[in-house]
Design a protein around this motif. Structure first.
Motif, PDB file in Angstrom:
ATOM      1  N   ILE A 133     -19.396 -77.143  16.229  1.00 32.28           N
ATOM      2  CA  ILE A 133     -20.122 -78.334  15.848  1.00 32.28           C
ATOM      3  C   ILE A 133     -21.162 -77.825  14.483  1.00 32.28           C
ATOM      4  O   ILE A 133     -21.742 -76.936  14.876  1.00 32.28           O
ATOM      5  CB  ILE A 133     -20.753 -79.134  16.694  1.00 32.28           C
ATOM      6  CG1 ILE A 133     -21.354 -80.490  16.161  1.00 32.28           C
ATOM      7  CG2 ILE A 133     -22.086 -78.401  17.370  1.00 32.28           C
ATOM      8  CD1 ILE A 133     -21.794 -81.469  17.183  1.00 32.28           C
ATOM      9  N   ASP A 134     -21.317 -78.269  13.378  1.00 29.71           N
ATOM     10  CA  ASP A 134     -20.342 -79.585  12.677  1.00 29.71           C
ATOM     11  C   ASP A 134     -19.280 -79.029  11.876  1.00 29.71           C
ATOM     12  O   ASP A 134     -19.372 -77.967  11.064  1.00 29.71           O
ATOM     13  CB  ASP A 134     -21.567 -80.122  11.923  1.00 29.71           C
ATOM     14  CG  ASP A 134     -20.926 -81.381  11.191  1.00 29.71           C
ATOM     15  OD1 ASP A 134     -19.935 -82.155  11.548  1.00 29.71           O
ATOM     16  OD2 ASP A 134     -21.538 -81.719  10.212  1.00 29.71           O
ATOM     17  N   MET A 135     -18.210 -79.592  11.937  1.00 28.34           N
ATOM     18  CA  MET A 135     -17.032 -78.889  11.311  1.00 28.34           C
ATOM     19  C   MET A 135     -16.828 -79.887  10.069  1.00 28.34           C
ATOM     20  O   MET A 135     -15.754 -79.687   9.208  1.00 28.34           O
ATOM     21  CB  MET A 135     -15.529 -79.393  12.173  1.00 28.34           C
ATOM     22  CG  MET A 135     -15.580 -78.851  13.417  1.00 28.34           C
ATOM     23  SD  MET A 135     -14.240 -79.482  14.231  1.00 28.34           S
ATOM     24  CE  MET A 135     -13.131 -79.954  13.088  1.00 28.34           C
ATOM     25  N   GLY A 136     -17.739 -80.629   9.240  1.00 29.08           N
ATOM     26  CA  GLY A 136     -17.769 -81.100   8.219  1.00 29.08           C
ATOM     27  C   GLY A 136     -18.066 -82.455   8.121  1.00 29.08           C
ATOM     28  O   GLY A 136     -18.069 -83.266   6.950  1.00 29.08           O
ATOM     29  N   ALA A 137     -18.880 -82.965   9.139  1.00 28.86           N
ATOM     30  CA  ALA A 137     -19.300 -84.446   9.028  1.00 28.86           C
ATOM     31  C   ALA A 137     -20.429 -84.567   8.096  1.00 28.86           C
ATOM     32  O   ALA A 137     -20.670 -85.668   7.072  1.00 28.86           O
ATOM     33  CB  ALA A 137     -19.783 -85.262  10.312  1.00 28.86           C
ATOM     34  N   ASN A 138     -21.192 -83.691   7.905  1.00 23.83           N
ATOM     35  CA  ASN A 138     -22.387 -83.332   7.154  1.00 23.83           C
ATOM     36  C   ASN A 138     -22.558 -82.127   6.194  1.00 23.83           C
ATOM     37  O   ASN A 138     -22.597 -81.111   6.853  1.00 23.83           O
ATOM     38  CB  ASN A 138     -23.684 -83.477   7.954  1.00 23.83           C
ATOM     39  CG  ASN A 138     -23.756 -84.821   8.732  1.00 23.83           C
ATOM     40  OD1 ASN A 138     -23.925 -86.024   8.400  1.00 23.83           O
ATOM     41  ND2 ASN A 138     -23.505 -84.631  10.103  1.00 23.83           N
ATOM     42  N   ALA A 139     -22.369 -82.013   5.033  1.00 27.68           N
ATOM     43  CA  ALA A 139     -22.486 -81.181   4.052  1.00 27.68           C
ATOM     44  C   ALA A 139     -23.636 -80.590   4.046  1.00 27.68           C
ATOM     45  O   ALA A 139     -23.806 -79.102   3.912  1.00 27.68           O
ATOM     46  CB  ALA A 139     -21.982 -81.230   2.600  1.00 27.68           C
ATOM     47  N   ASP A 140     -24.572 -81.397   4.081  1.00 28.01           N
ATOM     48  CA  ASP A 140     -26.228 -80.707   4.236  1.00 28.01           C
ATOM     49  C   ASP A 140     -26.918 -81.079   5.228  1.00 28.01           C
ATOM     50  O   ASP A 140     -26.708 -82.147   5.894  1.00 28.01           O
ATOM     51  CB  ASP A 140     -26.894 -81.641   2.949  1.00 28.01           C
ATOM     52  CG  ASP A 140     -26.338 -81.068   1.519  1.00 28.01           C
ATOM     53  OD1 ASP A 140     -26.200 -80.054   1.163  1.00 28.01           O
ATOM     54  OD2 ASP A 140     -25.881 -82.159   0.674  1.00 28.01           O
ATOM     55  N   ASN A 141     -27.569 -80.210   5.877  1.00 26.53           N
ATOM     56  CA  ASN A 141     -28.249 -80.484   6.998  1.00 26.53           C
ATOM     57  C   ASN A 141     -29.649 -79.983   7.069  1.00 26.53           C
ATOM     58  O   ASN A 141     -30.086 -78.985   6.328  1.00 26.53           O
ATOM     59  CB  ASN A 141     -27.415 -79.836   8.058  1.00 26.53           C
ATOM     60  CG  ASN A 141     -26.327 -80.283   8.589  1.00 26.53           C
ATOM     61  OD1 ASN A 141     -25.134 -79.976   8.607  1.00 26.53           O
ATOM     62  ND2 ASN A 141     -26.385 -81.731   9.110  1.00 26.53           N
TER      63      ASN A 141
END
Length: 339
Positions: free
Chosen positions: A140-148
């Motif tokens: 996790i995360d596989m791509g739901a949010n590009a910027d974290n």
């Protein structure tokens, strides 16, 4: 249990989706399936109507539709109606093989986030090549949010640990932070700050930084990263696995009769290798951090993978992993309010 199924999502819908549901029905008799989509197209693949409800709609979200616009404009799309059923309490979970971005949008805007979760993460269980046949790690995360932010990675660790404990029955999941080195001082500002937060979090068993080359050796039970990096790693793994199988096949075909005889003798072993590389046998990708399970499987998936994903959703519902998450974050919120 009631699962709302987007029967029109995916490259081979509705056939692959409905046939997968039929396979799952044989094993999981306590599930009621709500199939959303073109009734005539769906019905031709329904071999047993027990616990099956078909909700007809002519509208669906295509793979090339802009996600948020599609969710807002296509109110009667099969995916939207499935998510709406969960929001209104008529179903307990959503399953789709359709447009990933649209499903993420439907999860966020229709099903809704758990209180205190800033950014739900997209998570899947990946295989490892050591230990038990079904061994794996939650990624996790596989791509739901590009910027974290670092706080998002902390929440991902808590979310995935809950999943590993309740769905995969690992008592004390080892949590690793994906980085470009194992030393505490390695990485970007994001990973350094996330390392500090993860180290201080008492509800998880944080083991430190892990490197990409060690992921499939069972170095951790949960691996946390930002969505941009996670998606890049996932696609690299997929591409490598496909290229490896193609290379192996072409090498066998080009090696003459001796090579083909050898391949025939190794047929079972090669099949096991292919199955090991196929992470869909662990189920689909979960948009974790929402008020209900929202689960996505690959667009080109077949009936077997659909059945595996439904089994995964069944386990999530029977263990009430989302309910336990809600209780945990409610307690965290109450604790912070009293300080």
């Amino acid at each position: 249990m009631k699962i709302a199924v987007d029967a029109m999502g995916g490259d081979y819908a509705p056939q692959a989706i409905v046939e997968g549901v039929m396979l799952a029905k044989k094993k999981l008799t306590d599930i009621e399936f709500q199939l959303y989509g073109d009734e005539q197209a769906i019905r031709q693949y329904v071999t047993d109507e027990t616990n099956i409800q078909i909700i007809h709609t002519d509208e669906k979200i295509a793979s090339d539709d802009e996600p948020v616009r599609a969710i807002r404009r296509k109110k009667n799309a099969s995916m939207v109606l499935a998510a709406q059923a969960v929001k209104e309490g008529r179903a307990d979970a959503v399953f789709s093989a359709g447009n990933t971005g649209a499903l993420l949008a439907a999860g966020l805007f229709i099903v809704g986030r758990i209180k205190q979760i800033e950014r739900p993460g997209l998570m899947t269980t990946m295989p490892v090549f050591t230990g038990e046949a079904d061994a794996g790690f939650d990624f996790i995360d596989m791509g739901a949010n590009a910027d974290n932010k670092p706080e998002h990675l902390l929440q991902y660790a808590i979310l995935a640990s809950f999943y590993a404990k309740n769905v995969r029955h690992i008592d004390t999941p080892r949590v690793g932070l994906l980085n470009n080195g194992t030393e505490e001082t390695k990485g970007s500002e994001l990973t350094k700050n996330a390392f500090a937060l993860l180290s201080a979090e008492k509800s998880i068993h944080f083991i430190g930084n892990v490197e990409a080359r060690d992921l499939f050796q069972g170095v951790a039970d949960v691996v946390v990263t930002d969505g941009f990096t996670g998606n890049a790693v996932l696609k690299s793994v997929e591409g490598t696995a496909l290229s490896l199988m193609d290379l192996l096949k072409s090498s066998i075909m080009d090696s003459g009769m001796k090579g083909k005889v050898g391949a025939l003798m190794l047929k079972d072993s090669l099949k096991q290798l292919k199955n090991k590389l196929d992470y869909s046998s662990h189920g689909g990708a979960v948009l974790f951090g929402l008020k209900a399970p929202v689960v996505k499987t690959h667009g080109s998936t077949g009936p077997e993978a659909v059945s595996h994903t439904i089994s995964q959703i069944h386990t999530m519902l029977s263990t009430d992993v989302v309910g336990k998450l809600v209780t945990y974050f409610d307690a965290q919120s109450t604790s912070s309010d009293t300080k």
